[in-house]
Design an enzyme around this catalytic site. Structure first.
Site, PDB file in Angstrom:
ATOM      1  N   ASN A  84     -10.117  -0.413   0.462  1.00 21.80           N
ATOM      2  CA  ASN A  84      -8.647  -0.322   0.409  1.00 21.80           C
ATOM      3  C   ASN A  84      -8.170  -0.885  -0.925  1.00 21.80           C
ATOM      4  O   ASN A  84      -8.213  -2.094  -1.148  1.00 21.80           O
ATOM      5  CB  ASN A  84      -8.058  -1.109   1.586  1.00 21.80           C
ATOM      6  CG  ASN A  84      -6.539  -1.020   1.633  1.00 21.80           C
ATOM      7  OD1 ASN A  84      -5.890  -0.631   0.667  1.00 21.80           O
ATOM      8  ND2 ASN A  84      -5.980  -1.408   2.768  1.00 21.80           N
ATOM      9  N   HIS A 118      -3.151   7.109   2.564  1.00 22.17           N
ATOM     10  CA  HIS A 118      -3.588   5.797   2.083  1.00 22.17           C
ATOM     11  C   HIS A 118      -4.903   5.460   2.766  1.00 22.17           C
ATOM     12  O   HIS A 118      -5.056   5.649   3.979  1.00 22.17           O
ATOM     13  CB  HIS A 118      -2.515   4.752   2.409  1.00 22.17           C
ATOM     14  CG  HIS A 118      -3.021   3.350   2.260  1.00 22.17           C
ATOM     15  ND1 HIS A 118      -3.619   2.897   1.102  1.00 22.17           N
ATOM     16  CD2 HIS A 118      -3.042   2.305   3.122  1.00 22.17           C
ATOM     17  CE1 HIS A 118      -3.971   1.635   1.264  1.00 22.17           C
ATOM     18  NE2 HIS A 118      -3.640   1.254   2.478  1.00 22.17           N
ATOM     19  N   CYS A 169       0.816  -1.227   0.000  1.00 21.72           N
ATOM     20  CA  CYS A 169       0.000   0.000   0.000  1.00 21.72           C
ATOM     21  C   CYS A 169       0.848   1.276   0.000  1.00 21.72           C
ATOM     22  O   CYS A 169       0.316   2.365  -0.199  1.00 21.72           O
ATOM     23  CB  CYS A 169      -0.958  -0.005   1.188  1.00 21.72           C
ATOM     24  SG  CYS A 169      -2.099  -1.391   1.107  1.00 21.72           S
TER      25      CYS A 169
HETATM   26  O1  UT7 Z   1      -3.525  -1.252   3.893  1.00 26.21           O
HETATM   27  C1  UT7 Z   1      -2.567  -1.820   4.727  1.00 26.21           C
HETATM   28  C2  UT7 Z   1      -2.755  -1.422   6.083  1.00 26.21           C
HETATM   29  N1  UT7 Z   1      -3.974  -2.012   6.613  1.00 26.21           N
HETATM   30  C3  UT7 Z   1      -4.294  -1.715   7.839  1.00 26.21           C
HETATM   31  O2  UT7 Z   1      -3.570  -0.941   8.434  1.00 26.21           O
HETATM   32  C4  UT7 Z   1      -5.490  -2.349   8.482  1.00 26.21           C
HETATM   33  C5  UT7 Z   1      -5.417  -2.087   9.961  1.00 26.21           C
HETATM   34  N2  UT7 Z   1      -6.425  -2.744  10.768  1.00 26.21           N
HETATM   35  C6  UT7 Z   1      -7.723  -2.402  10.755  1.00 26.21           C
HETATM   36  O3  UT7 Z   1      -8.164  -1.609   9.948  1.00 26.21           O
HETATM   37  C7  UT7 Z   1      -8.638  -2.997  11.819  1.00 26.21           C
HETATM   38  O4  UT7 Z   1      -7.841  -3.650  12.772  1.00 26.21           O
HETATM   39  C8  UT7 Z   1      -9.706  -3.989  11.263  1.00 26.21           C
HETATM   40  C9  UT7 Z   1     -10.756  -3.234  10.480  1.00 26.21           C
HETATM   41  C10 UT7 Z   1      -9.034  -5.016  10.397  1.00 26.21           C
HETATM   42  C11 UT7 Z   1     -10.413  -4.688  12.436  1.00 26.21           C
HETATM   43  O5  UT7 Z   1     -10.998  -3.727  13.291  1.00 26.21           O
HETATM   44  P1  UT7 Z   1     -10.763  -3.828  14.865  1.00 26.21           P
HETATM   45  O6  UT7 Z   1     -11.547  -2.765  15.484  1.00 26.21           O
HETATM   46  O7  UT7 Z   1      -9.265  -3.816  15.090  1.00 26.21           O
HETATM   47  O8  UT7 Z   1     -11.416  -5.220  15.232  1.00 26.21           O
HETATM   48  P2  UT7 Z   1     -10.757  -6.526  15.857  1.00 26.21           P
HETATM   49  O9  UT7 Z   1      -9.886  -7.216  14.867  1.00 26.21           O
HETATM   50  O10 UT7 Z   1     -10.143  -6.177  17.200  1.00 26.21           O
HETATM   51  O11 UT7 Z   1     -12.023  -7.400  16.113  1.00 26.21           O
HETATM   52  C12 UT7 Z   1     -13.050  -7.004  17.064  1.00 26.21           C
HETATM   53  C13 UT7 Z   1     -14.154  -8.027  17.010  1.00 26.21           C
HETATM   54  C14 UT7 Z   1     -13.656  -9.469  17.131  1.00 26.21           C
HETATM   55  O12 UT7 Z   1     -14.610 -10.188  17.866  1.00 26.21           O
HETATM   56  P3  UT7 Z   1     -14.393 -10.458  19.462  1.00 26.21           P
HETATM   57  O13 UT7 Z   1     -13.104 -11.195  19.559  1.00 26.21           O
HETATM   58  O14 UT7 Z   1     -14.344  -9.105  20.079  1.00 26.21           O
HETATM   59  O15 UT7 Z   1     -15.595 -11.260  19.827  1.00 26.21           O
HETATM   60  C15 UT7 Z   1     -13.668  -9.970  15.710  1.00 26.21           C
HETATM   61  O16 UT7 Z   1     -13.830 -11.363  15.629  1.00 26.21           O
HETATM   62  O17 UT7 Z   1     -14.820  -7.956  15.750  1.00 26.21           O
HETATM   63  C16 UT7 Z   1     -14.872  -9.261  15.155  1.00 26.21           C
HETATM   64  N3  UT7 Z   1     -14.857  -9.094  13.702  1.00 26.21           N
HETATM   65  C17 UT7 Z   1     -15.964  -8.906  12.989  1.00 26.21           C
HETATM   66  N4  UT7 Z   1     -17.254  -8.857  13.344  1.00 26.21           N
HETATM   67  C18 UT7 Z   1     -18.149  -8.624  12.363  1.00 26.21           C
HETATM   68  C19 UT7 Z   1     -13.784  -9.048  12.885  1.00 26.21           C
HETATM   69  N5  UT7 Z   1     -14.181  -8.831  11.619  1.00 26.21           N
HETATM   70  C20 UT7 Z   1     -15.550  -8.749  11.658  1.00 26.21           C
HETATM   71  C21 UT7 Z   1     -16.511  -8.511  10.687  1.00 26.21           C
HETATM   72  N6  UT7 Z   1     -17.808  -8.466  11.084  1.00 26.21           N
HETATM   73  N7  UT7 Z   1     -16.206  -8.310   9.390  1.00 26.21           N
END
Ligand code: UT7
Length: 337
Positions: free
Chosen positions: A276, A246, A119
C-alpha cells in the site's frame, strides 16, 4: 458528497504518465525475521508478497520528482503552470513539499501545493487540477501522488508494517475537450471524519489502525463511489473495461469486484509487488497496467480510492494513446538507490 462535472470550462485530459519505485524490495520472508508473522498470513490476508522500501536518505520529494520527470518526458512538454502533490508524508511540517519538487524539475515560479487526503489523495488532486484547468487558471498541470508510507508504522507493529510501502506516480493533465480520450469524467469525492480514529498517526507517534472496521468501510465506500462516478459519466458498470482501485488489500479489491460484478480480468491488481503506497497507489497501478498491456488505449477506466479520514473518491476516463513508459516494477530509478 460529489462534484459532478457541470462546469462548461475545458476538460482535463491525461497526456503524460510516470512512476517511480525505490529499488529495494523487502519480501514477506525478510519481514518474518523481524516480526511475529508469516509469509502465508500476509499473502492470504492482504495479497502482498513484497514491497519497495526507500532508503532513509530518500525523501518524498525524491520519489515525486522521479515520477514527475518521467511523466513530463512521456508527454514531451514541461510547460505546466501548476503542480499538485498528494502526500501524507511531506518532507517537512512546513513548507509543503510541492514547491521543492517543482524546483527540482526546473519549474520554479509555477503554482505548487500539497493535498492531504491520505490514500484518496491522488483522486482529490486530480479533481483540484481539473478545477484549475476548468477555471482557466492553468492549461497544463502536473498531478503527483507520492508517499513514504513505510515510515509511519512502529517497527514492531505486525498489523501495519507488512502493509505499507513507498513509491510515487504522476500524470500530466492538459486543457482539452470532454469528447477526447484521456478526458477526466465527473469526480466523486467524499469524507467522514467521525471515523478518523480507524487509521491515524498521532503527532510524534506511530500509525494506529483498526483494520477490520476500516476494511468494511473501504468496501462500502469504494463500491458506492465507483457506482456514482460511472453513472455520472453516463456509463454502466458493465461498460467499465478496467477498474483501477487503490491498492490497500487484494481482499478489498476482490470484495468490491464481487459486489459490482467486475471480474478479476477487469480489475487492476498490483499490490502483490508494491504493498500500500498511499497516494501513489493509483498512478503506480496505472503506470504498471499501461506498461504490461493490462490497460490499453480505448479502455474505459474507473479510478476508485478510499483512505484514512475517512476519505473516498472516484472518476472515469477513456485511456488515451500515450507514449509507452517503462514498467515501474522493472525500471528501478537508479538515483533512488
Ligand atoms: O489504505 C487505507 C485503507 N486501508 C485499509 O482499508 C486496510 C483495511 N484492513 C485490512 O486490510 C485488514 O483488516 C488487515 C490486513 C489489516 C487485517 O486483516 P484481517 O483479516 O482483518 O485480520 P484481523 O485484524 O481480524 O486479525 C486476525 C488475526 C488476529 O489474531 P486473533 O485475534 O484472531 O488471534 C491478529 O492478531 O490475525 C492476527 N494478525 C496477524 N497474524 C500474523 C494481525 N496481523 C498479523 C500478522 N501476522 N501480520
Amino acid at each position: 458528497m460529489t462534484s459532478p462535472r457541470t462546469n462548461p470550462g475545458p476538460a482535463a485530459v491525461v497526456f503524460g504518465l510516470g512512476a517511480a519505485l525505490p529499488p529495494c524490495s523487502v519480501s514477506n520472508a525478510q519481514l518474518c525475521r523481524e516480526l511475529d508473522t508469516s509469509d502465508e498470513w500476509i499473502r492470504t490476508r492482504t495479497g502482498i508478497r513484497e514491497r519497495r522500501i526507500a532508503d532513509p536518505g530518500v525523501s518524498t520529494a525524491d520519489l515525486a520528482a522521479a515520477a514527475a520527470d518521467q511523466a513530463l518526458q512521456s508527454c514531451g512538454s514541461s510547460d505546466v503552470q501548476a503542480l499538485v502533490l498528494a502526500t501524507t508524508t511531506p518532507d517537512h511540517l512546513m513548507p509543503a513539499t510541492a514547491p521543492t519538487v517543482a524546483a527540482r524539475l526546473g519549474l520554479t515560479g509555477i503554482a505548487a501545493f500539497d493535498v492531504a487526503a491520505v490514500c484518496t489523495g491522488f483522486v482529490y488532486a486530480l479533481a483540484t487540477a481539473a478545477g484549475l484547468i476548468a477555471s482557466g487558471t492553468a492549461q497544463q498541470v502536473l498531478v503527483i501522488g507520492a508517499d513514504r508510507m513505510a515510515s509511519l508504522p512502529a517497527p514492531d507493529d505486525r498489523t501495519t508494517r507488512p502493509l505499507f510501502a513507498d513509491g510515487a506516480g504522476a500524470v500530466v493533465l492538459r486543457s482539452g475537450d470532454d469528447s477526447e480520450a484521456g478526458a477526466l469524467g465527473p469526480v466523486v469525492l467524499g469524507s467522514d471524519g467521525t471515523h478518523r480514529d480507524l487509521l491515524l498517526v498521532p503527532h510524534g507517534g506511530h500509525m494506529q489502525m483498526q483494520g477490520p472496521q476500516l476494511f468494511r468501510h473501504a468496501v462500502t465506500r469504494m463500491c458506492a463511489a465507483t457506482r456514482q462516478a460511472v453513472q455520472l459519466a453516463g456509463w454502466h458498470i458493465a461498460d467499465v473495461d478496467r477498474v483501477v482501485p487503490h491498492q490497500a488489500n487484494s481482499r478489498i479489491t476482490d470484495a468490491v469486484g464481487r459486489h459490482l460484478a467486475i471480474g478479476t480480468d477487469r480489475r487492476v491488481q498490483t499490490i502483490a509487488h508494491t504493498g500500500n503506497t498511499g497516494a501513489a497507489s493509483i498512478p503506480l497501478a496505472l503506470a504498471q497496467a499501461a506498461a504490461d498491456g493490462t490497460v490499453l488505449p480505448g479502455h474505459r477506466l474507473c479510478l476508485t480510492a478510499f483512505g484514512a479520514g475517512l476519505t473516498w473518491g472516484a472518476t472515469t476516463l477513456i485511456w488515451p494513446d500515450l507514449k509507452p513508459a517503462p514498467s515501474p516494477l522493472h525500471d528501478t530509478a537508479k538515483e533512488l538507490s
